[in-house]
Design a protein around this motif. Sequence first.
Motif, PDB file in Angstrom:
ATOM      1  N   THR A 545      41.479  23.376  31.985  1.00  0.00           N
ATOM      2  CA  THR A 545      42.507  24.176  32.628  1.00  0.00           C
ATOM      3  C   THR A 545      42.580  23.844  34.106  1.00  0.00           C
ATOM      4  O   THR A 545      41.606  24.048  34.830  1.00  0.00           O
ATOM      5  N   HIS A 546      43.683  23.308  34.511  1.00  0.00           N
ATOM      6  CA  HIS A 546      43.789  23.037  35.941  1.00  0.00           C
ATOM      7  C   HIS A 546      44.358  24.256  36.638  1.00  0.00           C
ATOM      8  O   HIS A 546      45.536  24.584  36.501  1.00  0.00           O
ATOM      9  N   ILE A 547      43.499  24.926  37.371  1.00  0.00           N
ATOM     10  CA  ILE A 547      43.849  26.228  37.920  1.00  0.00           C
ATOM     11  C   ILE A 547      44.759  26.132  39.142  1.00  0.00           C
ATOM     12  O   ILE A 547      45.792  26.779  39.217  1.00  0.00           O
ATOM     13  N   LEU A 548      44.367  25.299  40.068  1.00  0.00           N
ATOM     14  CA  LEU A 548      45.100  25.273  41.347  1.00  0.00           C
ATOM     15  C   LEU A 548      46.535  24.792  41.198  1.00  0.00           C
ATOM     16  O   LEU A 548      47.411  25.176  41.975  1.00  0.00           O
ATOM     17  N   ASN A 552      52.613  29.284  37.327  1.00  0.00           N
ATOM     18  CA  ASN A 552      52.772  30.730  37.149  1.00  0.00           C
ATOM     19  C   ASN A 552      51.762  31.452  38.060  1.00  0.00           C
ATOM     20  O   ASN A 552      50.561  31.415  37.827  1.00  0.00           O
ATOM     21  N   ALA A 553      52.251  32.070  39.090  1.00  0.00           N
ATOM     22  CA  ALA A 553      51.382  32.662  40.112  1.00  0.00           C
ATOM     23  C   ALA A 553      50.469  33.742  39.539  1.00  0.00           C
ATOM     24  O   ALA A 553      49.296  33.841  39.910  1.00  0.00           O
ATOM     25  N   ALA A 554      51.006  34.541  38.620  1.00  0.00           N
ATOM     26  CA  ALA A 554      50.205  35.619  38.042  1.00  0.00           C
ATOM     27  C   ALA A 554      49.084  35.043  37.192  1.00  0.00           C
ATOM     28  O   ALA A 554      47.946  35.535  37.208  1.00  0.00           O
ATOM     29  N   GLN A 555      49.392  33.986  36.451  1.00  0.00           N
ATOM     30  CA  GLN A 555      48.383  33.335  35.621  1.00  0.00           C
ATOM     31  C   GLN A 555      47.289  32.709  36.499  1.00  0.00           C
ATOM     32  O   GLN A 555      46.102  32.816  36.216  1.00  0.00           O
ATOM     33  N   LYS A 556      47.725  32.061  37.550  1.00  0.00           N
ATOM     34  CA  LYS A 556      46.788  31.422  38.469  1.00  0.00           C
ATOM     35  C   LYS A 556      45.844  32.464  39.066  1.00  0.00           C
ATOM     36  O   LYS A 556      44.629  32.280  39.096  1.00  0.00           O
ATOM     37  N   GLN A 557      46.405  33.574  39.511  1.00  0.00           N
ATOM     38  CA  GLN A 557      45.599  34.634  40.099  1.00  0.00           C
ATOM     39  C   GLN A 557      44.614  35.191  39.072  1.00  0.00           C
ATOM     40  O   GLN A 557      43.459  35.461  39.389  1.00  0.00           O
TER      41      GLN A 557
END
Length: 585
Positions: A545-548, A552-557
């Motif tokens: 999972t590449h987070i940065l 989707n901002a909510a998913q990233k957070q």
Amino acid sequence: MTSLVTQLSDILGQAFAAEGLDTSFGRVIFSDRPDLAQFQCNGAMAAAKAAKKNPREVATKIVEILKGNNIFSKIDIAGPGFINLTLTDVALKTYISGLVDHPRCGVDPTAQGETIVLDYGGPNVAKPMHVGHLRSSIIGDSIRRILKFTGYNAIGDIHMGDWGTQMGMMISELEILHPEWVYFDPTYTGDYPAESPVTMDDLEEIYPRVSALCKTDEARLEQSRKATVDLQNKRRGYYALWKHFVTISLASMKRNFTALNVHFDLWKGETDVHDLIAPMVDDLKSKGYAVESEGAIVVHVKKNDDTKEFPPLILYKRDGGVMYGTTDLATILERVRDYDPVKILYIVDKRQALHFEQVFRGAKLTKIARDDVELTHLGYGTMNGTDGKPFKTRSGGVLKLEDLIAMGKDKAIERLDAAKVGDTFSEDEKANIAMKVAIAAIKFADLQNNFSADYVFDLDRMTSFEGKTGPYLLYQAVRIKSLLEKAGYKAGGDILLSDQDRALYLMITELPEVIDTAVRNYTPHVVCDHAYKLAQAFSSFYGNTHILSEENAAQKQSWLTLSAMVLAQLELSLDLVGIEIPARM
RNA sequence: GGUCCCGUAGCUCAACUGGAUAGAGCACCUGCCUUCUAAGCAGGGGGUUGCAGGUUCGAUUCCUGCCGGGAUCACCA
């Protein structure tokens, strides 16, 4: 907060109760078969056996009751009567959300400040600390940390060996070498020099030599015994010399324990109870517990129903000297008097099991410890080399603790240089990281095993830093720190569950049970195991999972929050086994 | 000899105290670094849980007997 499986166990327990069965059958555990369910309850089978019913019928009735509860997305019965449970994401999310800001990662204290004294470390004055002291120190310190975290008033006592025959050996040897020293002039009444006439190196050279000599030379041994008794009677010159031994030894011990990040609340030794011994023995004599036998004063601790030989606890030897059983008994007296503990735990080599059995029996028999004081010997296994025999260095000697630590540190520096990560770090920071890596490697290698079994001490494996090692855990934790820093993470936002992260969330909920198991059984290795599994699960998630770059901002957070929670658990778990994480590596 | 502990993959160790298909690491093989740290990730081979019985719906776990290894058995700690 109540742990997730406790909540589930309560729900299941009520269902069993509704069927007229004991609530304890409702015990829920994490599933052995994650492919089938998240949780399971095996109680229907046990309940059926107890009530002489059909297990699947019992399970069916329980499931009927549970169907009314909307926190489950799936409930089914498998095999002979396993009840498999899966939560709705809504229910799981509710629990996880409460975990986000929880300062203790969801683990509430279970004790109310009851005192537990832990006896570990046990270094000897005038003898260098070697790898043999490692196990007692790090296992004992870890159990202390775990108990303290759980809410006990856990007191770690180093219990130095500072009063035995080895002291007599050292003193008598110095008297033979330097009869002119003022310490050996019985007519001298002035002050003794403030500076020690010997160094730690001198002591380290003398002890093994004299100890070996005493094994073959009866007269020399007698001389040592005599000096020991004189010291224990506080002959002025001997006592002054002994004081020097203690001072220089303490400095060396503190260096080692600071390096190991092993903490003690009390720095007591055998000497501290010396003055308690004579009154204690007099008292035991007057009560008839202590009796004369073959010239010695002993307490008979054999019980009527013993089938085996059970040697008595010797308080005074024929020559009037005391033994370590005497000091251990007096130490129990002191600890009960000063701390009134509910438990006293001894983290000592398991070969001393008989000794502790004698002392514990003596303490209970003589009422020095009440019946409700738990006295437990947590005997750890022998430290063997890769050949399966007690560990020796290649040259056949003992490996000094500080040499081991230095070797680990050198290896870590090598690794940092090879990976070129430390290029931009200051020399100080590099040294600090190397030290933390070395200690993590040494501690984790030991603590990941169940301590009661013998332990194979393999330097090469320990310093390889690959696979299931302390440095792996540090590495994962540091990667998360780096990730959060790069992302400029700030707490907040909603938890979003998805197929790629649900398993990781579930794993986070396991910590309370992990720690509970560790406390009940005094087993730090279950904490190590959990930390490793968690790190591994995170690493897998991280790789997939590449987070940065998540748009989707909510998913990233949400993923960042998950990362932060994993980090918090790693930090806590590692802290409970005495391992520190560097800021970067 | 008496007593106690141990025996799980080639090696080092787990297995939530009787549960489902016994799991990890190392070593061995195959992939993956111009995207968040490759001390990493994905995958593969490798097991009659020392042997033989017993209890149980169910045993690595409990019981019995063997085999193998270790510890210990009053004046060292």
